[in-house]
Each structure stands twice: as C-alpha cells, then as structure tokens.
Design an enzyme around this catalytic site. Structure first.
Site, PDB file in Angstrom:
ATOM      1  N   SER A 141      34.944-108.395   0.324  1.00  0.00           N
ATOM      2  CA  SER A 141      34.874-109.276  -0.847  1.00  0.00           C
ATOM      3  C   SER A 141      34.389-110.647  -0.411  1.00  0.00           C
ATOM      4  O   SER A 141      35.050-111.346   0.367  1.00  0.00           O
ATOM      5  CB  SER A 141      36.251-109.409  -1.500  1.00  0.00           C
ATOM      6  OG  SER A 141      36.260-110.560  -2.320  1.00  0.00           O
ATOM      7  N   HIS A 145      31.715-106.352  -2.045  1.00  0.00           N
ATOM      8  CA  HIS A 145      32.538-106.440  -3.253  1.00  0.00           C
ATOM      9  C   HIS A 145      32.340-107.834  -3.867  1.00  0.00           C
ATOM     10  O   HIS A 145      32.563-108.853  -3.208  1.00  0.00           O
ATOM     11  CB  HIS A 145      33.992-106.219  -2.839  1.00  0.00           C
ATOM     12  CG  HIS A 145      34.992-106.212  -3.935  1.00  0.00           C
ATOM     13  ND1 HIS A 145      35.350-105.061  -4.619  1.00  0.00           N
ATOM     14  CD2 HIS A 145      35.738-107.204  -4.469  1.00  0.00           C
ATOM     15  CE1 HIS A 145      36.281-105.348  -5.518  1.00  0.00           C
ATOM     16  NE2 HIS A 145      36.532-106.650  -5.456  1.00  0.00           N
ATOM     17  N   ASP A 178      33.381-110.352  -6.821  1.00  0.00           N
ATOM     18  CA  ASP A 178      34.432-110.613  -7.816  1.00  0.00           C
ATOM     19  C   ASP A 178      33.910-111.534  -8.909  1.00  0.00           C
ATOM     20  O   ASP A 178      33.662-112.711  -8.674  1.00  0.00           O
ATOM     21  CB  ASP A 178      35.636-111.255  -7.122  1.00  0.00           C
ATOM     22  CG  ASP A 178      36.387-110.257  -6.262  1.00  0.00           C
ATOM     23  OD1 ASP A 178      36.813-109.229  -6.811  1.00  0.00           O
ATOM     24  OD2 ASP A 178      36.539-110.501  -5.050  1.00  0.00           O
ATOM     25  N   MET A 212      34.648-113.408 -12.287  1.00  0.00           N
ATOM     26  CA  MET A 212      35.798-113.890 -13.076  1.00  0.00           C
ATOM     27  C   MET A 212      35.332-114.856 -14.152  1.00  0.00           C
ATOM     28  O   MET A 212      34.458-115.689 -13.908  1.00  0.00           O
ATOM     29  CB  MET A 212      36.792-114.606 -12.161  1.00  0.00           C
ATOM     30  CG  MET A 212      37.250-113.753 -10.987  1.00  0.00           C
ATOM     31  SD  MET A 212      38.565-114.562 -10.076  1.00  0.00           S
ATOM     32  CE  MET A 212      38.673-113.484  -8.638  1.00  0.00           C
ATOM     33  N   HIS A 255      33.056-106.108  -9.261  1.00  0.00           N
ATOM     34  CA  HIS A 255      34.384-106.037  -9.877  1.00  0.00           C
ATOM     35  C   HIS A 255      34.445-107.049 -11.027  1.00  0.00           C
ATOM     36  O   HIS A 255      34.591-108.249 -10.794  1.00  0.00           O
ATOM     37  CB  HIS A 255      35.435-106.349  -8.792  1.00  0.00           C
ATOM     38  CG  HIS A 255      36.843-106.352  -9.264  1.00  0.00           C
ATOM     39  ND1 HIS A 255      37.888-106.798  -8.483  1.00  0.00           N
ATOM     40  CD2 HIS A 255      37.405-105.946 -10.435  1.00  0.00           C
ATOM     41  CE1 HIS A 255      39.018-106.677  -9.146  1.00  0.00           C
ATOM     42  NE2 HIS A 255      38.756-106.181 -10.337  1.00  0.00           N
ATOM     43  N   MET A 273      36.128-108.964 -13.748  1.00  0.00           N
ATOM     44  CA  MET A 273      37.428-109.383 -14.294  1.00  0.00           C
ATOM     45  C   MET A 273      37.116-110.289 -15.472  1.00  0.00           C
ATOM     46  O   MET A 273      37.286-111.515 -15.414  1.00  0.00           O
ATOM     47  CB  MET A 273      38.230-110.110 -13.197  1.00  0.00           C
ATOM     48  CG  MET A 273      38.776-109.162 -12.140  1.00  0.00           C
ATOM     49  SD  MET A 273      39.193-109.998 -10.597  1.00  0.00           S
ATOM     50  CE  MET A 273      37.580-109.979  -9.806  1.00  0.00           C
ATOM     51  N   MET A 326      44.701-102.567  -8.445  1.00  0.00           N
ATOM     52  CA  MET A 326      44.911-103.951  -7.988  1.00  0.00           C
ATOM     53  C   MET A 326      46.268-104.062  -7.314  1.00  0.00           C
ATOM     54  O   MET A 326      47.285-103.667  -7.887  1.00  0.00           O
ATOM     55  CB  MET A 326      44.854-104.934  -9.162  1.00  0.00           C
ATOM     56  CG  MET A 326      43.479-105.167  -9.753  1.00  0.00           C
ATOM     57  SD  MET A 326      42.226-105.718  -8.570  1.00  0.00           S
ATOM     58  CE  MET A 326      42.926-107.255  -7.953  1.00  0.00           C
ATOM     59  N   GLY A 336      42.543-112.848  -9.619  1.00  0.00           N
ATOM     60  CA  GLY A 336      42.243-114.263  -9.844  1.00  0.00           C
ATOM     61  C   GLY A 336      41.874-115.002  -8.563  1.00  0.00           C
ATOM     62  O   GLY A 336      41.009-115.855  -8.572  1.00  0.00           O
ATOM     63  N   PHE A 337      42.537-114.640  -7.475  1.00  0.00           N
ATOM     64  CA  PHE A 337      42.321-115.411  -6.252  1.00  0.00           C
ATOM     65  C   PHE A 337      42.402-114.527  -5.011  1.00  0.00           C
ATOM     66  O   PHE A 337      43.150-113.548  -4.999  1.00  0.00           O
ATOM     67  CB  PHE A 337      43.378-116.521  -6.133  1.00  0.00           C
ATOM     68  CG  PHE A 337      43.343-117.465  -7.301  1.00  0.00           C
ATOM     69  CD1 PHE A 337      42.494-118.560  -7.309  1.00  0.00           C
ATOM     70  CD2 PHE A 337      44.131-117.218  -8.426  1.00  0.00           C
ATOM     71  CE1 PHE A 337      42.427-119.402  -8.409  1.00  0.00           C
ATOM     72  CE2 PHE A 337      44.081-118.064  -9.543  1.00  0.00           C
ATOM     73  CZ  PHE A 337      43.230-119.162  -9.532  1.00  0.00           C
ATOM     74  N   GLY A 376      43.522-114.239  -0.990  1.00  0.00           N
ATOM     75  CA  GLY A 376      44.597-114.827  -0.180  1.00  0.00           C
ATOM     76  C   GLY A 376      46.002-114.657  -0.723  1.00  0.00           C
ATOM     77  O   GLY A 376      46.924-115.328  -0.269  1.00  0.00           O
ATOM     78  N   ASP A 412      42.744-103.225  -3.879  1.00  0.00           N
ATOM     79  CA  ASP A 412      42.175-104.576  -3.802  1.00  0.00           C
ATOM     80  C   ASP A 412      43.271-105.620  -3.938  1.00  0.00           C
ATOM     81  O   ASP A 412      43.936-105.701  -4.965  1.00  0.00           O
ATOM     82  CB  ASP A 412      41.143-104.738  -4.935  1.00  0.00           C
ATOM     83  CG  ASP A 412      40.454-106.093  -4.933  1.00  0.00           C
ATOM     84  OD1 ASP A 412      40.652-106.873  -3.974  1.00  0.00           O
ATOM     85  OD2 ASP A 412      39.713-106.367  -5.899  1.00  0.00           O
ATOM     86  N   GLY A 413      43.421-106.422  -2.874  1.00  0.00           N
ATOM     87  CA  GLY A 413      44.333-107.551  -2.940  1.00  0.00           C
ATOM     88  C   GLY A 413      45.368-107.543  -1.827  1.00  0.00           C
ATOM     89  O   GLY A 413      46.161-106.610  -1.714  1.00  0.00           O
ATOM     90  N   GLY A 414      45.308-108.550  -0.970  1.00  0.00           N
ATOM     91  CA  GLY A 414      46.338-108.721   0.045  1.00  0.00           C
ATOM     92  C   GLY A 414      46.286-107.724   1.178  1.00  0.00           C
ATOM     93  O   GLY A 414      47.258-107.574   1.927  1.00  0.00           O
ATOM     94  N   SER A 421      40.113-112.177   2.596  1.00  0.00           N
ATOM     95  CA  SER A 421      40.674-113.041   3.650  1.00  0.00           C
ATOM     96  C   SER A 421      40.736-112.334   4.995  1.00  0.00           C
ATOM     97  O   SER A 421      40.431-112.939   6.034  1.00  0.00           O
ATOM     98  CB  SER A 421      42.089-113.490   3.263  1.00  0.00           C
ATOM     99  OG  SER A 421      42.097-113.964   1.944  1.00  0.00           O
TER     100      SER A 421
END
Ligand code: DX5
Ligand code: ZN
Length: 232
Positions: free
Chosen positions: A10, A35, A37, A39, A68, A70, A141, A146-147, A149, A176-178, A199
């Site tokens: 991403s 990827h 994002d 938004m 992606h 959003m 998700m 939204g963000f 990290g 996706d995420g973390g 990240s």
C-alpha cells in the site's frame, strides 16, 4: 488450501514525493500488487488519491494494481478508475457503501477489470456471502479504514476463516490493516492469501527486505498449516 500468497504494497505509507523510486524498489523486490487507497473524506475521515494518481502509476510500472475504493457512491467512479487503470487490474469497493453490490461488480467486470468487495471490521460476513461466486476477491479490513499505521484488530480473524471455508477454491481473500511480520502468519493460517502492508513495508527503511520477509513468513505459515492438516 488457499490460492498462492501475494503481497500488496500500500503506497499510502510511501514517500509521495519519491513515489517513482519507491515503486521501482518494490518492483525489484518482487511485490505482487500495488495497493492504492482511495479515500473520499465521507466514507472515511481522510482524503487521499484519485484517478490521476492511478494513471500516473500505470505509466511507470507493469505490476498489477489493487485499487481499494473507500468512497461513497462507488458506481459513479468505477468507470473513471477503470479507464485510469487497465484490463486485469482490480477494483474493490466497500459493501457498506451500496445497496446494489451486484451492479457495481458488473460495472467493474464490464470494464475488463477484476472485482473485489470489502467489509469493515464491524461488518458481518453475511453481507458478502451471496457475492462469493461473483467476485474475484474479498477484502477483510483488519483496521477501521482511513489511515495507515493502525493496530491490527484480531477479532476479524474468525471472519477470514469463515469466508475461506465458504469460498470457491480460487477466491482471493485479502487482509488489510495493521499487518506486521509478527501477525502475518495468523492471518494466513485463517485463510488470507493476499496481504496488504503499508507501514510494514515503507516505514522500515528497507522496503525490499520487508517484502521478502513478509512473503517468507506467509509462505511458511501456509506450509505449516498444510503439514498440520496432513498430520491431523
Ligand atoms: C487503511 C488502508 C490500508 C492502509 C494499511 O484504511 O486501507 O491499506 O494503507 O496501512 P498499514 O499497513 O500501515 O496498516
Ligand atoms: Zn487499503
């Protein structure tokens, strides 16, 4: 057993003024997908990239794009994104943003792209279960979108497992995420095979090495899972 592991980088956490260099580097490291994002400041509390960024990226790389969305009213924008991207790239929209998911999927497929549907951490799998035969990918998700990290929400793991147990063999399940080198194995063991990381790739100082480590860990998790099943 899930389809092969793909790492989706991403670019949300890449350096925006060195984007071309950053992309060349992950390309050389063998990343599978880029990827992107998107938004809109409505569906999520942040504003990021639009079709012109997609068009620009398309000019500098051959790596398939994983877009992606959003955004609210995805049906209004799918065509523009499809034109900016290319045949064979993938567009994912959120199930929370439309009452007519099948129409959005048709719009994406009619444009020659692959279609994905995404669900937020608090959205149940039931909302997408009737679409599993129609889409190419489901995106689970593991943070509230939204963000970059944010911290991985592990309570989504059973949703991945449920979707994998119901899905046709070839369906890609993306998480996706973390994602980190620590938790990637968990997500893969539950059945995810497309792994997004922002990240964990771009904030490490060595994106090539990060991609290789993530892929190794994911592939090792698949092998262990297979071994456990065979010996069960
Ligand atoms: C969040 C985005 C993610 C984000 C992931 O809304 O959809 O793709 O970039 O960032 P990390 O990997 O840092 O959690
Ligand atoms: Zn994303």
């Amino acid at each position: 057993m899930q389809p092969r592991i793909k790492i989706a980088a991403s670019i949300l956490a890449a350096n925006p003024v060195r984007l071309e260099e950053e992309i060349k580097q992950i390309e050389m490291a063998g990343v599978d997908l880029i990827h992107i994002d998107v938004m809109d400041g409505h569906f999520v509390p942040n504003i990021t990239m639009g079709p012109f960024i997609v068009e620009g990226i398309k000019r500098i790389t051959k790596i398939p794009l994983d877009i992606h969305l959003m955004i609210e009213h995805p049906e209004r924008y799918v065509k523009t994104f499809a034109e900016a991207a290319g045949k064979g790239d993938l567009i994912t929209f959120h199930i929370e943003t439309t009452k007519k998911p099948k129409e959005v999927i048709s719009l994406i497929k009619d444009a020659g792209l692959k279609a994905g549907v995404s669900l937020n951490p608090d959205t149940s799998t039931e909302s997408v279960e009737n679409l599993l035969d129609t889409v190419d990918m489901v995106l689970v998700m593991s943070v509230n979108p939204g963000f970059a990290g944010q911290r991985f929400i592990s309570k989504v793991l059973p949703k991945i497992a449920r979707l994998r147990s119901m899905a046709p063999d070839e369906l890609d399940i993306e998480v996706d995420g973390g994602i980190t080198t620590e938790n990637i194995s968990q997500a893969v063991r539950e059945g995810a095979n497309v792994i997004v990381a922002a990240s964990a790739i771009f904030k490490t100082g060595d994106s090539s090495n990060a991609i290789k480590t993530l892929k190794q860990k994911a592939e090792q998790a698949i092998r262990e899972e297979y071994h456990n099943k065979v010996n069960a």
